[in-house]
Design a protein around this motif. Structure first.
Motif, PDB file in Angstrom:
ATOM      1  N   UNK A   1     107.614 106.259 -17.236  1.00 59.28           N
ATOM      2  CA  UNK A   1     107.137 107.231 -16.257  1.00 59.28           C
ATOM      3  C   UNK A   1     107.992 108.482 -16.335  1.00 59.28           C
ATOM      4  N   UNK A   2     107.366 109.609 -16.032  1.00 58.41           N
ATOM      5  CA  UNK A   2     108.094 110.882 -15.974  1.00 58.41           C
ATOM      6  C   UNK A   2     108.558 111.205 -14.566  1.00 58.41           C
ATOM      7  N   UNK A   3     108.171 110.384 -13.598  1.00 60.14           N
ATOM      8  CA  UNK A   3     108.529 110.648 -12.212  1.00 60.14           C
ATOM      9  C   UNK A   3     109.978 110.232 -11.960  1.00 60.14           C
ATOM     10  N   UNK A   4     110.888 111.163 -11.686  1.00 62.25           N
ATOM     11  CA  UNK A   4     112.295 110.801 -11.463  1.00 62.25           C
ATOM     12  C   UNK A   4     112.542 110.126 -10.128  1.00 62.25           C
ATOM     13  N   UNK A   5     111.526 110.029  -9.288  1.00 60.49           N
ATOM     14  CA  UNK A   5     111.698 109.405  -7.975  1.00 60.49           C
ATOM     15  C   UNK A   5     111.171 107.966  -7.965  1.00 60.49           C
ATOM     16  N   UNK A   6     110.906 107.414  -9.146  1.00 59.92           N
ATOM     17  CA  UNK A   6     110.509 106.014  -9.258  1.00 59.92           C
ATOM     18  C   UNK A   6     111.679 105.180  -9.768  1.00 59.92           C
ATOM     19  N   UNK A   7     111.631 103.893  -9.458  1.00 60.61           N
ATOM     20  CA  UNK A   7     112.668 102.968  -9.920  1.00 60.61           C
ATOM     21  C   UNK A   7     112.475 102.674 -11.404  1.00 60.61           C
ATOM     22  N   UNK A   8     113.573 102.639 -12.134  1.00 57.73           N
ATOM     23  CA  UNK A   8     113.560 102.280 -13.552  1.00 57.73           C
ATOM     24  C   UNK A   8     114.828 101.490 -13.838  1.00 57.73           C
ATOM     25  N   UNK A   9     114.933 101.023 -15.057  1.00 61.67           N
ATOM     26  CA  UNK A   9     116.125 100.288 -15.455  1.00 61.67           C
ATOM     27  C   UNK A   9     116.534 100.720 -16.845  1.00 61.67           C
ATOM     28  N   UNK A  10     117.683 100.242 -17.299  1.00 60.67           N
ATOM     29  CA  UNK A  10     118.237 100.664 -18.580  1.00 60.67           C
ATOM     30  C   UNK A  10     118.506  99.462 -19.478  1.00 60.67           C
ATOM     31  N   UNK A  11     118.912  99.757 -20.685  1.00 60.88           N
ATOM     32  CA  UNK A  11     119.205  98.704 -21.655  1.00 60.88           C
ATOM     33  C   UNK A  11     120.373  97.847 -21.180  1.00 60.88           C
ATOM     34  N   UNK A  12     121.439  98.490 -20.703  1.00 56.31           N
ATOM     35  CA  UNK A  12     122.625  97.720 -20.292  1.00 56.31           C
ATOM     36  C   UNK A  12     122.326  96.805 -19.114  1.00 56.31           C
ATOM     37  N   UNK A  13     121.515  97.271 -18.175  1.00 58.00           N
ATOM     38  CA  UNK A  13     121.175  96.432 -17.024  1.00 58.00           C
ATOM     39  C   UNK A  13     120.421  95.183 -17.459  1.00 58.00           C
ATOM     40  N   UNK A  14     119.549  95.313 -18.433  1.00 62.01           N
ATOM     41  CA  UNK A  14     118.791  94.158 -18.903  1.00 62.01           C
ATOM     42  C   UNK A  14     119.630  93.242 -19.776  1.00 62.01           C
ATOM     43  N   UNK A  15     120.634  93.773 -20.446  1.00 67.03           N
ATOM     44  CA  UNK A  15     121.560  92.908 -21.183  1.00 67.03           C
ATOM     45  C   UNK A  15     122.254  91.964 -20.204  1.00 67.03           C
ATOM     46  N   UNK A  16     122.679  92.504 -19.074  1.00 62.25           N
ATOM     47  CA  UNK A  16     123.335  91.680 -18.061  1.00 62.25           C
ATOM     48  C   UNK A  16     122.374  90.630 -17.515  1.00 62.25           C
ATOM     49  N   UNK A  17     121.156  91.050 -17.182  1.00 63.72           N
ATOM     50  CA  UNK A  17     120.202  90.118 -16.574  1.00 63.72           C
ATOM     51  C   UNK A  17     119.794  89.014 -17.545  1.00 63.72           C
ATOM     52  N   UNK A  18     119.704  89.326 -18.837  1.00 59.08           N
ATOM     53  CA  UNK A  18     119.306  88.315 -19.815  1.00 59.08           C
ATOM     54  C   UNK A  18     120.413  87.295 -20.079  1.00 59.08           C
TER      55      UNK A  18
END
Length: 495
Positions: free
Chosen positions: A433-450
């Motif tokens: 999404x191009x909307x900066x007011x929406x929630x997103x995640x990053x590569x590092x956050x998903x490394x932790x969750x996995x």
């Protein structure tokens, strides 16, 4: 014997050897240090080095090789029937290691006796419960082959540690006699000590190189294993991130887990760009003010206060994003304001807070680089009639540009690798999404969750963390190469 006590024994022998070596060298010179080739301390240091270096080298090599040797022997004791569907030999060995450590912890904690821990006919349910009582993580009831393998593993570890202690102490004692043999007046102790120190420094410098090589190799091996289990085309080109820890495939033969990196990579770059858009102008302007306009008193106060930001833990920044910046942005862009923002966790929240965190990285390094520009260049510009602002813009900043690019690169690498601010400030939604007011995640956050919880490293859902890490490594390497190109280009112009 615990490694801690073994280290203390070696250090104690080294200290005793130092004292005896020093005294023996003086005695060989009749008590007059002027008759010695080297200072008395060199003779003592020679003994200490010959005690510590061989003993610690043997200990390190032993500790590194011990797991591979023991696990290689124990793995042959486990029948292939124990490897359940969806599992692997490596996962089974992890269960054996946990059970072995659990038996040792249970004995140490008084939950069972050493005889009970070695009993091959023990009740499996009772053993499993006692391991859980000892605080050991046990995924299911231990089977008879796993228990036997764990007992063998524990016995081998204890025997290996005993043999290692004997060997290390023997090597240390031999080092004492070896060093004392050279405690004579004509022995060139200084040359030996200086040469030994040089090789120790080389070894210390090599640790960084070897660590980097180890990190890269571990990423490569696990990434190759991931792509063996999961199609590379879906990883790089699938716009969906939806892992399914149950595994399996659909009717078309495609994996049920959707592990596309595109939404994670987009979130990483989007949040990093917002952070750099905040940190680079503010940090650069702050550096220009501190180096070119601020007086000594103002600089002495402002620069330390600015650098305090770099010492704040990232979890504190994450809480600041969650509790302060998020609600503040909702008040402006939420339903009570412009109606653009639905929740406090958004790209803008994480980007703003991360930008604040990066300000000292840009300002401090840029300030040092600007101060390193020769004063003669400024004086020449003033002599030609340029104003202060023109001198800064046309002389100082171009000359300092390679260093400023390095500071921005450091900030960009820091932003790409940030985790806690993203988790608390941007949410966990993987979306494009191009909307900066929406929630997103990053590569590092998903490394932790996995990798959170009991990760099965035989499954692509866990191994994908290494592929994500390898991708980040390649991106940061590309940034470094690009920055090096910029630095070389402008250095040729101003040299």
């Amino acid at each position: 014997m615990p490694v801690f006590w073994l280290i203390l024994i070696v250090l104690g022998l080294a200290a005793v050897g130092y004292i005896i070596g020093r005294q023996r060298a003086l005695a060989s010179a009749g008590g007059d240090s002027r008759h010695l080739h080297s200072l008395p301390s060199y003779y003592g240091s020679n003994v200490s080095i010959k005690v510590m270096v061989p003993a610690f080298f043997l200990m390190i090599v032993w500790l590194l090789a011990q797991p591979f040797v023991i696990e290689g022997r124990v793995s042959g004791m486990i029948p292939e029937s124990e490897i359940r569907e969806g599992s692997s030999a490596s996962l089974l060995m992890a269960e054996v290691r946990r059970a072995s450590e659990g038996l040792e912890n249970a004995v140490a904690g008084g939950f069972m006796t050493d005889e009970e821990a070695r009993n091959a006919r023990a009740d499996l349910s009772d053993v499993t419960q006692r391991l859980k009582d000892a605080g050991q993580v046990v995924t299911n009831t231990i089977t008879q082959p796993i228990l036997k393998a764990a007992q063998a593993h524990r016995a081998m570890v204890k025997s290996s540690n005993l043999y290692m202690s004997i060997a290390v102490i023997a090597i240390a004692v031999a080092g004492v006699f070896w060093g004392l043999a050279g405690a004579k007046a004509d022995f060139r102790a200084r040359n030996v000590v200086e040469r030994s120190i040089r090789w120790l420094l080389v070894a210390a410098a090599s640790i960084a190189i070897l660590t980097t090589i180890g990190i890269v190799l571990s990423l490569i091996f696990n990434t190759v294993e991931f792509f063996r289990l999961y199609p590379a085309s879906q990883f790089f080109f699938n716009p969906t991130w939806l892992p399914s820890f149950g595994g399996g495939i659909d009717a078309d033969g495609n994996p049920l887990s959707k592990l596309g990196i595109i939404p994670l990579l987009w979130g990483t770059l989007y949040i990093s760009l917002i952070a750099l858009a905040v940190a680079v102008p503010i940090g650069l302007f702050a550096a220009i003010f501190l180096s070119e306009y601020a007086g000594p008193k103002t600089r002495a106060i402002a620069k330390p206060m600015l650098e305090v930001l770099a010492g704040i833990p990232t979890i504190v920044y994450g809480l600041f994003a969650l509790l302060t910046v998020g609600p503040l942005l909702i008040g402006v862009f939420g339903d009570d304001g412009l109606g653009w923002m639905q929740a406090g966790t958004a790209v803008m929240t994480a980007g703003l807070v991360m930008g604040i965190m990066l300000i000292p990285f840009v300002s401090s390094l840029s300030d040092d680089i600007i101060n390193a520009v020769p004063q003669a260049m400024r004086d020449g510009s003033y002599g030609l009639g340029a104003t202060k602002s023109e001198t800064i813009k046309q002389v100082v900043l171009p000359a300092a540009l390679p260093g400023i690019v390095g500071a921005i690169l450091l900030a960009a690498s820091r932003a790409i690798g940030e985790t806690m601010i993203v988790v608390l400030g941007a949410g966990a939604a993987a979306r494009l999404s191009l909307n900066p007011f929406e929630a997103m995640t990053t590569v590092t956050a998903k490394i932790v969750s996995q990798l959170t919880g009991d990760a099965d490293f035989a499954s692509p859902e866990a191994l994908v963390a290494f592929a994500l890490g390898m991708t980040l490594f390649i991106i940061t390497l590309g940034l470094n190469v690009f920055a090096l190109y910029i630095v070389r280009k402008y250095r040729e112009q101003y040299d």
